[in-house]
Enzyme design. Structure first.
Site, PDB file in Angstrom:
ATOM      1  N   ASP A  64       0.862  -1.178   0.000  1.00 18.48           N
ATOM      2  CA  ASP A  64       0.000   0.000   0.000  1.00 18.48           C
ATOM      3  C   ASP A  64       0.892   1.220   0.000  1.00 18.48           C
ATOM      4  O   ASP A  64       1.939   1.240   0.648  1.00 18.48           O
ATOM      5  CB  ASP A  64      -0.987  -0.006   1.166  1.00 18.48           C
ATOM      6  CG  ASP A  64      -0.341  -0.114   2.525  1.00 18.48           C
ATOM      7  OD1 ASP A  64      -0.155   0.925   3.187  1.00 18.48           O
ATOM      8  OD2 ASP A  64      -0.044  -1.247   2.947  1.00 18.48           O
ATOM      9  N   GLU A 151      -8.285   4.415  11.899  1.00 19.43           N
ATOM     10  CA  GLU A 151      -7.307   4.328  12.981  1.00 19.43           C
ATOM     11  C   GLU A 151      -7.256   5.669  13.700  1.00 19.43           C
ATOM     12  O   GLU A 151      -7.635   6.700  13.147  1.00 19.43           O
ATOM     13  CB  GLU A 151      -5.932   3.944  12.442  1.00 19.43           C
ATOM     14  CG  GLU A 151      -5.443   4.839  11.311  1.00 19.43           C
ATOM     15  CD  GLU A 151      -4.165   4.328  10.671  1.00 19.43           C
ATOM     16  OE1 GLU A 151      -3.141   4.262  11.380  1.00 19.43           O
ATOM     17  OE2 GLU A 151      -4.187   3.998   9.466  1.00 19.43           O
TER      18      GLU A 151
END
Length: 265
Positions: A64, A151
């Site tokens: 990613d 997150e």
């Protein structure tokens, strides 16, 4: 996703808004997206001594990326064993990663299966964030499911709000529902150990998860959790990618990856 440093830098450099440049055209795809080298074993700038089931026991690996990886030689990365990539697209309601278009098109040309991810901002409504993502990420028949990155960001200069678990899950559901209606497949949710513990995000029904666990297998750090992707390092070394990069595995065999990817197309 190198979240501590990356999130701080990204928010510090966040633009003050401005008009969206408009949706990105799908771009060319390489003919045939056969798996890259099965069971690649990448180097690491800060390797972990894995006990038991190591990441390279899984055949399908990917990365990613965001602006912080800079220019990537996607053909070289694919030859090294990168079979898929999740590319940062948006954050909140006004940030578009400046390398999104470059990474998106480069991965597509190299035949790397690709999806985009959105970094959730807890001081903006989920529906507005979903609209911002849709305005910037193409609806392409060749894309993997996209990703909602959830997150905590304790170093954010603009938003350190931590909603209660029920609110977090409700906002996530709103975002996922909107994207599912638009793109035709429910996004995957990326999360971390502390966020999972604090919010119970994995209670969301009908949702696949991508779990960060860089010092232990997910079965140890997320007991009983279901997952589709595992981010096992944030300091990986991949040919074609300058500097450290997150590396991930798909949970399953080559056959199950093929079936999962095809179900997304």
């Amino acid at each position: 996703m190198l979240r501590t440093l990356v999130a701080l830098c990204a928010l510090a450099l966040m633009s003050c808004g401005g008009p969206s440049p408009g949706p990105l055209p799908p771009g060319p795809e390489a003919a045939g997206r056969a798996i890259a080298t099965p069971h690649p074993r990448f180097a690491d700038h800060d390797p972990h001594a894995w006990d038991g089931e190591a990441p390279w026991s899984y055949p399908v690996h990917g990365i990613d990326v965001s602006r912080w990886q800079g220019a990537i030689d996607w053909a070289t990365a694919r030859a090294a064993g990168v079979s898929f990539a999740f590319v940062k697209a948006t954050e909140g309601v006004e940030e578009l990663d400046p390398m999104f278009r470059t990474h998106w098109e480069g991965a597509g040309r190299a035949g790397v299966a690709r999806g985009a991810y959105h970094y959730f901002y807890f001081c903006a409504p989920a529906d507005a964030q979903a609209r911002w993502f849709i305005a910037n990420v193409p609806r392409s028949a060749a894309s993997l499911p996209h990703v909602l990155d959830m997150e905590w960001n304790p170093r954010s200069p603009t938003c350190r709000h931590r909603p209660d678990p029920a609110t977090v899950r409700a906002e996530a559901k709103t975002f996922l529902d909107i994207l599912e209606r638009h793109y035709g497949r429910r996004p995957v949710v990326y999360t971390t150990v502390d966020f999972s513990r604090d919010t119970g995000i994995e209670r969301l029904p009908g949702t696949e998860f991508w779990l960060r666990s860089v010092a232990g297998h997910p079965r140890e750090t997320y007991p009983g959790a279901r997952w589709t992707f595992w981010q096992y390092t944030g300091t990986g070394r991949v040919e074609g990618v300058p500097g450290p990069v997150d590396i991930n595995v798909f949970r399953g065999s080559l056959a199950s990856w093929t079936a999962w990817e095809r179900s997304a197309l």
